[in-house]
Design a protein around this motif. Structure first.
Motif, PDB file in Angstrom:
ATOM      1  N   PHE A 181      -7.294  -3.039  30.829  1.00 20.81           N
ATOM      2  CA  PHE A 181      -6.829  -4.391  31.137  1.00 20.81           C
ATOM      3  C   PHE A 181      -6.692  -4.577  32.649  1.00 20.81           C
ATOM      4  O   PHE A 181      -6.958  -5.659  33.177  1.00 20.81           O
ATOM      5  CB  PHE A 181      -5.485  -4.656  30.460  1.00 20.81           C
ATOM      6  N   ARG A 182      -6.258  -3.527  33.331  1.00 23.63           N
ATOM      7  CA  ARG A 182      -6.059  -3.629  34.775  1.00 23.63           C
ATOM      8  C   ARG A 182      -7.362  -3.999  35.481  1.00 23.63           C
ATOM      9  O   ARG A 182      -7.382  -4.811  36.407  1.00 23.63           O
ATOM     10  CB  ARG A 182      -5.523  -2.302  35.322  1.00 23.63           C
ATOM     11  N   GLN A 183      -8.483  -3.392  35.032  1.00 27.74           N
ATOM     12  CA  GLN A 183      -9.774  -3.714  35.631  1.00 27.74           C
ATOM     13  C   GLN A 183     -10.127  -5.188  35.423  1.00 27.74           C
ATOM     14  O   GLN A 183     -10.634  -5.861  36.329  1.00 27.74           O
ATOM     15  CB  GLN A 183     -10.861  -2.826  35.025  1.00 27.74           C
ATOM     16  N   LEU A 184      -9.860  -5.689  34.234  1.00 28.86           N
ATOM     17  CA  LEU A 184     -10.139  -7.100  33.950  1.00 28.86           C
ATOM     18  C   LEU A 184      -9.243  -8.009  34.781  1.00 28.86           C
ATOM     19  O   LEU A 184      -9.683  -9.074  35.244  1.00 28.86           O
ATOM     20  CB  LEU A 184      -9.945  -7.376  32.457  1.00 28.86           C
ATOM     21  N   GLU A 185      -7.988  -7.611  34.973  1.00 31.91           N
ATOM     22  CA  GLU A 185      -7.076  -8.407  35.799  1.00 31.91           C
ATOM     23  C   GLU A 185      -7.602  -8.494  37.235  1.00 31.91           C
ATOM     24  O   GLU A 185      -7.567  -9.556  37.859  1.00 31.91           O
ATOM     25  CB  GLU A 185      -5.681  -7.788  35.789  1.00 31.91           C
ATOM     26  N   TYR A 186      -8.094  -7.376  37.761  1.00 33.69           N
ATOM     27  CA  TYR A 186      -8.638  -7.380  39.122  1.00 33.69           C
ATOM     28  C   TYR A 186      -9.878  -8.275  39.201  1.00 33.69           C
ATOM     29  O   TYR A 186     -10.073  -9.012  40.171  1.00 33.69           O
ATOM     30  CB  TYR A 186      -9.014  -5.953  39.552  1.00 33.69           C
ATOM     31  N   PHE A 187     -10.719  -8.182  38.178  1.00 35.60           N
ATOM     32  CA  PHE A 187     -11.949  -8.986  38.125  1.00 35.60           C
ATOM     33  C   PHE A 187     -11.625 -10.474  38.112  1.00 35.60           C
ATOM     34  O   PHE A 187     -12.191 -11.275  38.874  1.00 35.60           O
ATOM     35  CB  PHE A 187     -12.740  -8.574  36.895  1.00 35.60           C
ATOM     36  N   ARG A 237     -11.189 -13.478  31.006  1.00 29.70           N
ATOM     37  CA  ARG A 237     -10.031 -14.387  30.902  1.00 29.70           C
ATOM     38  C   ARG A 237      -9.577 -14.506  29.452  1.00 29.70           C
ATOM     39  O   ARG A 237      -8.381 -14.537  29.163  1.00 29.70           O
ATOM     40  CB  ARG A 237     -10.407 -15.761  31.464  1.00 29.70           C
ATOM     41  N   ARG A 238     -10.540 -14.588  28.535  1.00 36.07           N
ATOM     42  CA  ARG A 238     -10.193 -14.740  27.120  1.00 36.07           C
ATOM     43  C   ARG A 238      -9.486 -13.492  26.602  1.00 36.07           C
ATOM     44  O   ARG A 238      -8.503 -13.579  25.862  1.00 36.07           O
ATOM     45  CB  ARG A 238     -11.464 -15.013  26.313  1.00 36.07           C
ATOM     46  N   ILE A 239      -9.980 -12.315  26.987  1.00 35.38           N
ATOM     47  CA  ILE A 239      -9.360 -11.067  26.541  1.00 35.38           C
ATOM     48  C   ILE A 239      -7.932 -10.965  27.057  1.00 35.38           C
ATOM     49  O   ILE A 239      -7.002 -10.591  26.315  1.00 35.38           O
ATOM     50  CB  ILE A 239     -10.191  -9.858  27.007  1.00 35.38           C
ATOM     51  N   LEU A 240      -7.719 -11.308  28.326  1.00 39.00           N
ATOM     52  CA  LEU A 240      -6.369 -11.248  28.890  1.00 39.00           C
ATOM     53  C   LEU A 240      -5.453 -12.282  28.242  1.00 39.00           C
ATOM     54  O   LEU A 240      -4.260 -12.020  28.028  1.00 39.00           O
ATOM     55  CB  LEU A 240      -6.425 -11.459  30.402  1.00 39.00           C
TER      56      LEU A 240
END
Length: 308
Positions: free
Chosen positions: A3-9, A69-72
């Motif tokens: 999740f952290r990688q997606l947050e950074y993205f 965005r959808r996953i988060l």
């Protein structure tokens, strides 16, 4: 994939700048850059165009950031659902509000906060209907209060709130001898200040006037109803505002209100949220609150008058 990688993205896509994205995530820029490189290796596609500075997302990145965005958003919904099962709803609900509804939104958020005392409410009250809808679709807002007409709300859930009717405000001297109702033809002869043409509230007026062969030519235009009221308070100006606005912020002393006719201009205000399941738990709770209160009755909904 973390999740952290997606947050950074998602942060980089939002900030369009490596240092600002890292700062918003409370990490160093090298840590953010390395996490994004790992994400690219895991996915097998490039996400970011790199040079001496951020040069944008790749075509693959532009598509995949929507999934991120959808996953988060789904992760947040899961956390809120679990918290609700334990202690009641918690977290922050993000609501975009058009300026015309800024003084009435408390009629919705106040009972919502009473019912859900652990939830924080963040309001953004300078957004336009189109921007609100786009940000809900990007999972940047949980809900929005917008004009129903003039924006595509396909794929969103719409909950009617009330219908606004526009009225004329002017100093007592400008309205000497007038009572009750004034026609637009008469009103437009006064020194006028209105919202500027890019705002939907003004566009509704211009569309209704054009249908009657009329045109407003205000000397002063503003992007705030408060600014209009400040001018009217001098006694030398007239303005047109949504009647519901005056419930939360009454007209200044010495200013009178007249109903406008020929044409009567009305507009429907709705609450919009993302559709589908599981969706935002907080957004769904806000919809339930909207269904339990009667904003139309509180604000004297003029829906029995056909919109212009």
């Amino acid at each position: 994939m973390l999740f952290r990688q997606l947050e950074y993205f998602v942060a980089l896509a939002r900030e369009r700048h490596f240092a600002r994205a890292a700062s918003s995530c409370y990490v160093s820029q090298p840590a953010l850059s390395e996490a994004l490189r790992k994400l690219e290796r895991e996915l097998g596609v490039p996400l970011v165009r790199r040079g001496h500075a951020f040069e944008g997302l790749t075509p693959e990145g532009e598509r995949l950031v929507l999934w991120a965005r959808r996953i988060l958003a789904d992760r947040d919904a899961l956390e809120h659902e679990v918290a609700a099962l334990r202690t009641g709803l918690t977290g922050e609900v993000r609501i975009g509000v058009i300026p015309a509804a800024a003084s009435t939104v408390a009629l919705l958020t106040d009972p919502f906060c009473v019912e859900h005392p652990l939830v924080r409410v963040r309001l953004e009250t300078t957004l336009r209907s189109l921007e609100i809808v786009e940000r809900i679709r990007r999972f940047e807002l949980d809900a929005g209060i917008i004009y129903e007409r003039g924006v595509d709300t396909g794929g969103l859930t719409r909950t009617p709130l009330y219908t606004e009717r526009h009225v004329l405000l002017a100093g007592a001297d400008l309205l000497a001898g007038r009572t009750g109702t004034i026609t637009w033809s008469e009103a437009l002869e006064m020194p006028m200040c209105l919202l500027h043409k890019e705002m939907r509230g003004r566009q509704l007026l211009d569309e209704a006037l054009a249908a009657r062969g009329l045109r407003a030519a205000p000397q002063v235009e503003a992007d705030s109803v408060v600014a209009l009221l400040a001018h009217v308070s001098t006694g030398r100006w007239a303005c047109v505002v949504p009647k519901p606005w005056l419930r939360g912020l009454p007209a200044p002393a010495g200013v009178r209100e007249l109903a406008l006719a020929d044409p009567v201009v009305t507009a429907r205000i709705v609450l919009v949220t993302a559709a589908g399941e599981p969706g935002s738990v907080l957004g769904s709770a806000l919809v339930r609150t909207a269904g339990e209160i009667d904003l139309a009755a509180t604000l004297g909904d003029p829906s029995d008058t056909a919109p212009s």
